[in-house]
Design an enzyme around this catalytic site. Sequence first.
Site, PDB file in Angstrom:
ATOM      1  N   LYS A 197      10.122  34.535 -31.323  1.00 45.39           N
ATOM      2  CA  LYS A 197       9.569  35.945 -31.036  1.00 45.39           C
ATOM      3  C   LYS A 197      10.571  36.655 -30.411  1.00 45.39           C
ATOM      4  O   LYS A 197      11.098  37.891 -30.620  1.00 45.39           O
ATOM      5  CB  LYS A 197       8.448  35.809 -29.998  1.00 45.39           C
ATOM      6  CG  LYS A 197       7.919  37.125 -29.490  1.00 45.39           C
ATOM      7  CD  LYS A 197       6.730  36.979 -28.522  1.00 45.39           C
ATOM      8  CE  LYS A 197       7.038  36.683 -27.072  1.00 45.39           C
ATOM      9  NZ  LYS A 197       7.763  37.891 -26.305  1.00 45.39           N
ATOM     10  N   ASN A 198      11.281  36.228 -29.163  1.00 42.97           N
ATOM     11  CA  ASN A 198      12.301  36.847 -28.544  1.00 42.97           C
ATOM     12  C   ASN A 198      13.603  37.178 -29.360  1.00 42.97           C
ATOM     13  O   ASN A 198      14.447  38.052 -28.724  1.00 42.97           O
ATOM     14  CB  ASN A 198      12.600  36.003 -27.067  1.00 42.97           C
ATOM     15  CG  ASN A 198      11.272  36.071 -26.317  1.00 42.97           C
ATOM     16  OD1 ASN A 198      10.741  36.668 -26.413  1.00 42.97           O
ATOM     17  ND2 ASN A 198      11.454  35.320 -24.913  1.00 42.97           N
ATOM     18  N   CYS A 237       4.157  44.159 -15.292  1.00 45.71           N
ATOM     19  CA  CYS A 237       3.074  43.202 -16.244  1.00 45.71           C
ATOM     20  C   CYS A 237       2.618  42.412 -15.255  1.00 45.71           C
ATOM     21  O   CYS A 237       2.725  42.111 -13.966  1.00 45.71           O
ATOM     22  CB  CYS A 237       3.587  43.070 -17.417  1.00 45.71           C
ATOM     23  SG  CYS A 237       4.880  41.648 -17.220  1.00 45.71           S
ATOM     24  N   ARG A 293       8.835  43.918 -12.755  1.00 47.49           N
ATOM     25  CA  ARG A 293       9.795  43.972 -13.883  1.00 47.49           C
ATOM     26  C   ARG A 293      10.335  45.299 -14.181  1.00 47.49           C
ATOM     27  O   ARG A 293      10.307  46.025 -15.038  1.00 47.49           O
ATOM     28  CB  ARG A 293       8.919  43.531 -15.385  1.00 47.49           C
ATOM     29  CG  ARG A 293       8.587  42.159 -15.231  1.00 47.49           C
ATOM     30  CD  ARG A 293       7.973  41.774 -16.614  1.00 47.49           C
ATOM     31  NE  ARG A 293       8.966  41.043 -17.538  1.00 47.49           N
ATOM     32  CZ  ARG A 293       8.536  40.514 -18.710  1.00 47.49           C
ATOM     33  NH1 ARG A 293       7.400  40.605 -19.099  1.00 47.49           N
ATOM     34  NH2 ARG A 293       9.329  40.153 -19.373  1.00 47.49           N
ATOM     35  N   ASP A 348      10.045  30.587 -19.066  1.00 47.38           N
ATOM     36  CA  ASP A 348       8.765  30.952 -20.096  1.00 47.38           C
ATOM     37  C   ASP A 348       8.308  29.154 -20.358  1.00 47.38           C
ATOM     38  O   ASP A 348       7.158  29.161 -21.100  1.00 47.38           O
ATOM     39  CB  ASP A 348       9.445  31.115 -21.348  1.00 47.38           C
ATOM     40  CG  ASP A 348       9.547  32.614 -21.281  1.00 47.38           C
ATOM     41  OD1 ASP A 348       9.209  33.392 -20.477  1.00 47.38           O
ATOM     42  OD2 ASP A 348      10.282  33.326 -22.321  1.00 47.38           O
ATOM     43  N   ARG A 358      -0.048  37.152 -29.031  1.00 51.47           N
ATOM     44  CA  ARG A 358       1.335  37.941 -28.725  1.00 51.47           C
ATOM     45  C   ARG A 358       2.536  36.811 -29.143  1.00 51.47           C
ATOM     46  O   ARG A 358       3.409  37.345 -29.376  1.00 51.47           O
ATOM     47  CB  ARG A 358       1.586  38.577 -27.206  1.00 51.47           C
ATOM     48  CG  ARG A 358       0.554  39.700 -26.966  1.00 51.47           C
ATOM     49  CD  ARG A 358       1.161  40.106 -25.587  1.00 51.47           C
ATOM     50  NE  ARG A 358       2.415  40.237 -25.597  1.00 51.47           N
ATOM     51  CZ  ARG A 358       3.091  39.714 -24.495  1.00 51.47           C
ATOM     52  NH1 ARG A 358       2.507  39.431 -23.436  1.00 51.47           N
ATOM     53  NH2 ARG A 358       4.146  39.707 -24.263  1.00 51.47           N
TER      54      ARG A 358
HETATM   55  C1  UD1 Z   1      13.048  38.040 -21.461  1.00 51.74           C
HETATM   56  C2  UD1 Z   1      11.847  37.459 -22.339  1.00 51.74           C
HETATM   57  C3  UD1 Z   1      10.856  36.752 -21.686  1.00 51.74           C
HETATM   58  C4  UD1 Z   1      11.836  35.983 -20.384  1.00 51.74           C
HETATM   59  C5  UD1 Z   1      12.853  36.557 -19.782  1.00 51.74           C
HETATM   60  C6  UD1 Z   1      13.355  35.779 -19.014  1.00 51.74           C
HETATM   61  C7  UD1 Z   1      11.974  38.901 -24.340  1.00 51.74           C
HETATM   62  C8  UD1 Z   1      11.145  39.871 -25.348  1.00 51.74           C
HETATM   63  N1  UD1 Z   1      11.361  38.467 -23.441  1.00 51.74           N
HETATM   64  O1  UD1 Z   1      12.203  39.141 -20.707  1.00 51.74           O
HETATM   65  O2  UD1 Z   1      10.108  36.023 -22.399  1.00 51.74           O
HETATM   66  O3  UD1 Z   1      10.504  35.442 -19.546  1.00 51.74           O
HETATM   67  O4  UD1 Z   1      13.567  37.154 -20.616  1.00 51.74           O
HETATM   68  O5  UD1 Z   1      14.184  34.823 -19.483  1.00 51.74           O
HETATM   69  O6  UD1 Z   1      13.074  38.355 -24.747  1.00 51.74           O
HETATM   70  N2  UD1 Z   1      14.862  42.765 -13.909  1.00 51.74           N
HETATM   71  C9  UD1 Z   1      15.369  43.764 -13.041  1.00 51.74           C
HETATM   72  N3  UD1 Z   1      15.784  45.120 -13.447  1.00 51.74           N
HETATM   73  C10 UD1 Z   1      15.714  44.943 -14.694  1.00 51.74           C
HETATM   74  C11 UD1 Z   1      15.644  44.230 -15.728  1.00 51.74           C
HETATM   75  C12 UD1 Z   1      15.070  42.918 -15.436  1.00 51.74           C
HETATM   76  O7  UD1 Z   1      15.003  43.667 -11.783  1.00 51.74           O
HETATM   77  O8  UD1 Z   1      16.552  46.155 -15.259  1.00 51.74           O
HETATM   78  C13 UD1 Z   1      14.397  41.405 -13.444  1.00 51.74           C
HETATM   79  C14 UD1 Z   1      13.004  41.247 -13.887  1.00 51.74           C
HETATM   80  O9  UD1 Z   1      12.246  41.946 -12.980  1.00 51.74           O
HETATM   81  C15 UD1 Z   1      12.935  39.614 -13.640  1.00 51.74           C
HETATM   82  C16 UD1 Z   1      14.256  39.334 -14.147  1.00 51.74           C
HETATM   83  O10 UD1 Z   1      15.256  40.423 -13.654  1.00 51.74           O
HETATM   84  O11 UD1 Z   1      12.627  39.320 -12.474  1.00 51.74           O
HETATM   85  C17 UD1 Z   1      14.441  38.692 -15.561  1.00 51.74           C
HETATM   86  O12 UD1 Z   1      14.243  39.783 -16.412  1.00 51.74           O
HETATM   87  P1  UD1 Z   1      14.690  39.831 -17.804  1.00 51.74           P
HETATM   88  O13 UD1 Z   1      16.085  39.033 -18.175  1.00 51.74           O
HETATM   89  O14 UD1 Z   1      15.276  41.457 -18.086  1.00 51.74           O
HETATM   90  O15 UD1 Z   1      13.659  39.415 -18.855  1.00 51.74           O
HETATM   91  P2  UD1 Z   1      13.098  40.309 -20.009  1.00 51.74           P
HETATM   92  O16 UD1 Z   1      14.320  40.854 -20.939  1.00 51.74           O
HETATM   93  O17 UD1 Z   1      11.948  41.273 -19.503  1.00 51.74           O
END
Ligand code: UD1
Length: 422
Positions: A22-23, A120, A125, A309, A401
């Site tokens: 998915k990711n 969420c 996030r 995850d 999902r």
């Molecule tokens: C992706 C994955 C999700 C997985 C996560 C961590 C997809 C579609 N989803 O989510 O399944 O759990 O990686 O491996 O690929 N953060 C900030 N600021 C930002 C961005 C992130 O503070 O601008 C924080 C988030 O709140 C979180 C952490 O960084 O606590 C990790 O987030 P991130 O690596 O961005 O995860 P996603 O890309 O949302």
Amino acid sequence: MDKILIRGGNSLRGEVIISGSKNSTLPILFATLLTDEPTVITNIPSLDDVDTTVLFLNFMGKKAVKKGNIIEVYCSDNYDKEYKHVALHKLVRKMRASILIIGPLLARLRRIGVPLPGGCAIGARPVDIHLEAFRKLGAEISIEDGCVRTFAGNRLKGAPVNFRFPSVGATENILLTAVLAEGKTTIINAACEPEIEDLAFVLNKMGAKITGAGTKKIVVEGVDKLHGFEHEVIPDRIEAATYMIAAAITKGEVTLKKVIPHHLKSVNDKLRKSGLYIKESKNAIYAKWVKNLKPQSIKTEVYPGFPTDVQAQWTTLMCLVDGRSRIEENIFENRFSHITQLQKFGADISVNGKIVNIKGVERFSGSAVTVSDLRAGAALILAGLAARGPTTVSKIYHLDRGYDMLERKLKKLGADIIRVHG
Ligand code: UD1
């Protein structure tokens, strides 16, 4: 709303084919916005998040067609410049990954407005890392009425970008922009997840010049134009880990087909230490319960560490392993919605900040539980498979999902599981 009914206690046995990731699928679908040429993507899982992304592409003026596990995206540079925020907002609210629409649209259209996905069930996030990186490349960004508005007068210019945290989504988003920027972008402290490598592989097939994907430093030399591509999405390592834990928790014996074993190293290491027999071959993993498992504490970390995850599924497993274990969640601040539900099965478990303490119990009793996020849902399905007596799992749209044909695959392995349409 649909529910899943499980009568637990069956040992799972047999083969399961792991679906496409998915990711990986989601960012690759967003990458199709970077070209007007046709693209073909195979090994697509059947998931609600994929359908939402297809809707996105069609909404933006593309023609994306899903036929089984193949998606073809046809040419059109007729992007909708008059953003219908209300319609877009509905899609954005459904899926956090919709933030990835900003990267390619900013690269091609420069002036865009996209609603923010917001928080969420697993935490606030924020998207500050994404936005800061776009600013480094020369985009002006403001947030008005819950909407990210970007403006770049000229073509974006490559620049050094240093992430305060290796965000997966931000790494993908900046790649999706920097490929068409002028000059060199260096991403320092980039995420190293296999899904980043898969996206970079696709972008390079399109004509991009990316080196270092899969490491903490990625270098992108911008190009003027990108082309169509064909690509097979990598297997879903999180789905694979969930089925291995299903084998362990039901004292079963499962062969996972179509996997990349080294993507699962951190999970396999822990399962082995716990006592599960695991044999890896080129594209398969055989997992067999041979003796009572030993408790194993975990800390979630960025790749190649133990994935957040898989934290919820691991928690369920440890609840049924004699002895004490500890879970430390370091990626998301609030990823414990499964805990109160696991207590309904009889788990002896407590949360203190980012730490979960578990004292293994001998057995679970079936229960009526509610899913509140995707991986928490997987944890509850695992609990139901291991419990004595019937379990009802509600709000399973969260599972749809991210788990392709969940009941069908589990049933084939011998689980007593059905979906009730409601
Ligand atoms: C992706 C994955 C999700 C997985 C996560 C961590 C997809 C579609 N989803 O989510 O399944 O759990 O990686 O491996 O690929 N953060 C900030 N600021 C930002 C961005 C992130 O503070 O601008 C924080 C988030 O709140 C979180 C952490 O960084 O606590 C990790 O987030 P991130 O690596 O961005 O995860 P996603 O890309 O949302």
